[in-house]
Design a protein around this motif. Structure first.
Motif, mmCIF file in Angstrom:
data_model
loop_
_atom_site.group_PDB
_atom_site.id
_atom_site.type_symbol
_atom_site.label_atom_id
_atom_site.label_comp_id
_atom_site.label_asym_id
_atom_site.label_seq_id
_atom_site.Cartn_x
_atom_site.Cartn_y
_atom_site.Cartn_z
ATOM 1 N N GLY A 187 42.421 29.235 -6.879
ATOM 2 C CA GLY A 187 41.666 28.618 -5.778
ATOM 3 C C GLY A 187 42.016 27.157 -5.577
ATOM 4 O O GLY A 187 42.114 26.693 -4.448
ATOM 5 N N GLY A 226 45.019 33.241 -2.948
ATOM 6 C CA GLY A 226 44.534 33.015 -4.298
ATOM 7 C C GLY A 226 43.042 32.740 -4.374
ATOM 8 O O GLY A 226 42.405 32.377 -3.393
ATOM 9 N N GLY A 227 42.498 32.948 -5.573
ATOM 10 C CA GLY A 227 41.118 32.574 -5.836
ATOM 11 C C GLY A 227 40.061 33.589 -5.466
ATOM 12 O O GLY A 227 38.903 33.424 -5.819
ATOM 13 N N ILE A 228 40.431 34.619 -4.725
ATOM 14 C CA ILE A 228 39.439 35.596 -4.278
ATOM 15 C C ILE A 228 39.988 37.001 -4.529
ATOM 16 O O ILE A 228 41.159 37.253 -4.266
#
Lengths: 499, 314
Positions: free
Chosen positions: B193, B259-261
């Motif tokens: 993230g 990214g991040g999820i």
């Protein structure tokens, strides 16, 4: 504050740092007492960010010594400074926006259960408790992306507390806060102090320093100027320390408006605006003041074509116009200098010339080919005229300071030969030296015959540059003040009460 | 239910809705679809892509990409086939194949973090070289004659459930727990993230970035072993284009390429949906060309739906 027996929690002694061709630190001394709120201030390139980056371990010093809690320490990376108990809250918030507030607060130090698993109950419970104690309403289970900038800052602070910080560095914490959010911040800083946590506070808003700080250290051109107790000095003395010479408040001549009407909006209404009328004349600087939510930003959005009014008419240079999108307003010659230059005004990786030329590339093209010679010459001239401090026009704008970046945004619209410029919070996150320059540019642009509209939450700023100030309240124009009738109390009262 | 609630509902459960929708379509088209037998077949067919997609999910959560998975499948298949014949030990052969997957994954991660090369390029290079290695070991010839016992992983059953499907399910559960409940897992989301914030929070960014490629390499090798076991042959040209199926499954499953999820649960359903669509086309007896066109459409539609719902929320 400097009671006997109180010791320095941090001492940075004769710190030097050089970068190839860029400003550096020259034998800077900086000492902070345990438990105080110590302000650090200086103009662009004064070295305060470099100094703080050395403290955080993001940069490594060339020379000098750092003592923390009495011991000589080596700080070579962010982990080192964290271990010492130094927490830095960056201006560009360093949160993972896709994760929840609670998770961010515990980032890197997740509480774990006996089986080494992440203890979600503790994370969410403790985080909520901390936030509640600060008296702020945040649902810590929601992702940070759903929080306002001010609340994100609070999350950052909570993060520092969890890391058991002994020293918290706040880099321009107020730059993006509304006035209510700032009050919360003041309260939180007092709480930190009560807990014995030392705070280094960096800000360009001098009034704030006097409100929150105990002592102040001033840097100029990479050197140490001095450290003073804030209670024992006044605003002007501080400014003199910062800029190194006596301040002369140059103001624009009393606001006689001679130019013809450039922009004329009549009875504009949107869901948030109620029958707003205003006019901007050629060569005039009109200020828009109002509290958060007063409709200040919305007026700008309508003029810029970002919002379509439900009712009302708009004239530009005498002709009736309808703006469906920012493209329309661009075509008319209205240029916007947005609040958030990094995300809305500039493409950080691109060079100065390309940012400046972005909207006007077509004007510099012949048979579809860009005439680089002419373009570069004009950009060069503008850079000189606006005194943009940049090694060359091919430097990426990300390497420029905030004030100079702002100038590039202005250059963009001058190059486009716009007729009117809109400034939304033009000096947000810009230091005091560059602020003066931006004010100079605003005045200069007006003198060149442009119409200028400045929306700002800093009244002193508007009073300094504007010929007229309109005060917004609750989506309406609540009052108008011309330069000869500027009275801070009256304008403030109008913004707060609507009368 | 008001409008915003509805949006939230859709954004939260759009995958489930798609799954239900396609299951319904399939069962209308053919009474054979909603049978236990068909479902078990589905599990087995999806398991290879599914296992690849688990590793890929880890990589994509950190905003990376791994194009080398298909080639590692083939290489691992060759290694396991050859070593079983050389050593007569199935266990040694499998462990060796997994180790090779881990090493290749490590090389992917190490090069891309150490030399700051985009993962796309590094893993593209690995995709080409690993395929070359797979072909080199036997000069392009498949390896036959694998022992009966080895067949268990890919084609065996436990209580009537295909072993490969079971492995897929168990790995999904295990990885979901790792991602949700271990500091390592949470750190991956942080790194994906906002790597800067992660770094400033004392998280070892490069270590985490490298580790996801190792995970992806091991998953690929495992998929390769299962595939070889299922086909009872080490096939150097196996699993061509498998990386794209895996990526499609991950993305369809709601993991963000930025990214991040995301997570492996969504990936599981994403892969399952893709298999059901294939299944539908097979039941209809349509050529696979139609399948491919339709699959492309579905992926884009799912993404748009996600985007639309997410965008409107903010």
């Amino acid at each position: 504050m400097s009671d006997k027996g109180q010791r320095n929690i941090l001492e940075m002694k004769s710190i030097s740092k050089a970068f190839p061709g860029v400003h550096a630190l020259k034998k800077v001394d900086f000492a902070v007492l345990e438990g105080e709120v110590h302000c650090l201030i200086g103009a662009n390139g004064a070295g305060k960010s470099t100094l703080m980056k050395i403290l955080s371990g993001a940069y490594i010093k060339d020379e000098g010594e750092i003592f923390f809690a009495g011991k000589s320490v080596n700080i070579n990376n962010p982990t080192d400074s964290k271990k010492l108990g130094i927490s830095i809250i960056y201006q560009e918030l360093s949160l993972v926006t896709s994760l929840s507030a609670s998770e961010n607060i515990f980032l890197g130090h997740y509480p774990q259960t006996a089986r080494c698993l992440v203890d979600w109950r503790t994370i969410n419970g403790k985080a909520q408790q901390m936030i509640d104690e600060m008296g702020i309403e945040i649902d810590v289970k929601k992702p940070v992306s759903s929080l306002s900038i001010g609340k994100r800052q609070i999350v950052e602070l909570a993060k520092a507390l969890v890391a058991e910080a002994k020293l918290v560095v706040m880099d321009e914490p107020s730059a993006t806060l509304s006035s209510e959010e700032f009050e919360t911040l003041v309260k939180v800083i007092r709480d930190l102090k009560a807990k014995g946590i030392t705070v280094i506070y960096i800000s360009h808003r001098l009034e704030e320093l006097f409100r929150v700080g105990d002592r102040v250290t001033v840097l100029r051109d990479g050197t140490y100027v001095g450290t003073k107790v804030l209670k024992e000095m006044d605003h002007d003395e501080l400014v003199e320390m910062i800029i190194g010479y006596t301040l002369s408040k140059e103001v624009r001549k009393s606001g006689e408006i001679t130019g013809e009407k450039l922009l004329d909006i009549r009875n504009i209404s949107t869901p948030k605006l109620h029958s707003v009328s205003l006019a901007v004349h050629k060569g005039e600087v009109l200020g828009l003041y109002g509290l958060v939510g007063s409709g200040r930003t919305e007026v700008l959005r309508v003029i810029y074509g970002a919002d379509r009014p439900q009712a009302g008419t708009m004239f530009f240079e005498g002709k009736k116009v309808q703006l469906r999108s920012p493209v329309d307003s661009l075509k008319l010659g209205i240029g916007m200098v947005p609040e958030n230059r990094k995300t809305q005004g500039l493409i950080m990786d691109l060079p100065v010339w390309e940012n400046a030329a972005l909207p006007s590339l077509k004007n510099f093209s012949k048979f579809g080919k860009i005439q680089y010679g002419i373009l570069f010459n004009e950009v060069q001239e503008l850079v000189k005229k606006l005194r943009v401090a940049t090694p060359s026009i091919t430097t990426s704008v990300k390497n420029l300071s905030g004030g100079n970046q702002q100038k590039v945004v202005v250059a963009k619209w001058l190059l486009k030969k716009s007729h009117m410029l809109l400034f939304d919070e033009p000096t947000q996150g810009i230091d005091i030296g560059a602020k003066e320059e931006i004010y100079g540019i605003i005045k200069e642009v007006a003198n060149m015959g442009y119409g200028v509209l400045v929306a700002s939450s800093e009244l002193s700023e508007l009073m300094q540059v504007c010929d007229r100030i309109l005060v917004m309240f609750n989506g309406e124009v609540a009052g108008q003040f011309t330069r000869d009738s500027y009275q801070e109390e009256a304008i403030l009262k109008c913004a707060v009460t609507g009368r | 239910m008001n409008k915003s609630n509805m949006r939230e509902f859709f954004s939260k459960y759009n995958l489930i809705i798609l799954l239900v929708l396609f299951t319904a379509i399939a069962s209308i088209l053919s009474p054979k679809f909603l049978t236990l037998q068909n479902f078990l077949n589905l599990l087995q067919q999806s398991s290879i892509t599914g296992i690849l997609a688990i590793g890929m999910t880890f990589v994509i959560i950190t905003a990376g990409i791994d194009l080398s998975v298909g080639s590692i499948v083939a290489l691992a298949g060759m290694i396991v086939a050859i070593l079983i014949q050389e050593t007569n030990s199935i266990l040694v052969a499998i462990l060796a194949a997994l180790a090779v997957g881990a090493v290749l994954g490590f090389i992917n991660g190490y090069i891309s973090t150490k030399f700051v090369v985009p993962a796309f390029i590094v893993t593209l290079a690995m995709m080409v070289s690993a395929r070359g290695m797979a072909l080199l070991v036997t000069e392009g010839k498949p390896v036959f004659g694998l022992p009966e016992a080895f067949n268990f992983l890919g084609a065996g059953f436990i209580l009537g459930i295909p072993v490969s499907g079971l492995i897929w399910i168990l790995l999904t559960i295990l990885c979901a727990l790792v991602l949700k409940f271990t500091p390592f897992g949470r750190n991956l989301y942080a790194v994906g993230g906002n790597p800067e914030a992660a770094h400033l929070s004392g998280i070892r960014v490069n270590f985490h970035l490298t580790s996801v490629y190792v995970i992806s390499g091991v998953m690929s090798a495992l998929a390769g072993v299962i595939l070889a076991s299922w086909l009872t042959v080490g096939q150097p040209t196996a699993a061509k284009g498998a990386e794209l199926d895996a990526i499609a499954g991950v993305v369809l499953g709601g993991t963000s390429l930025f990214g991040g999820i995301g997570g492996v649960g969504g990936t599981f359903i994403g892969v399952l949906i893709m298999s059901i669509i294939t299944n539908i086309f097979n039941l209809l007896g349509l050529a696979s060309y139609y399948q491919q066109i339709f699959m492309g459409l579905i992926i884009v539609l799912a993404l748009i739906l996600n985007r639309f719902v997410a965008g409107k929320k903010g």
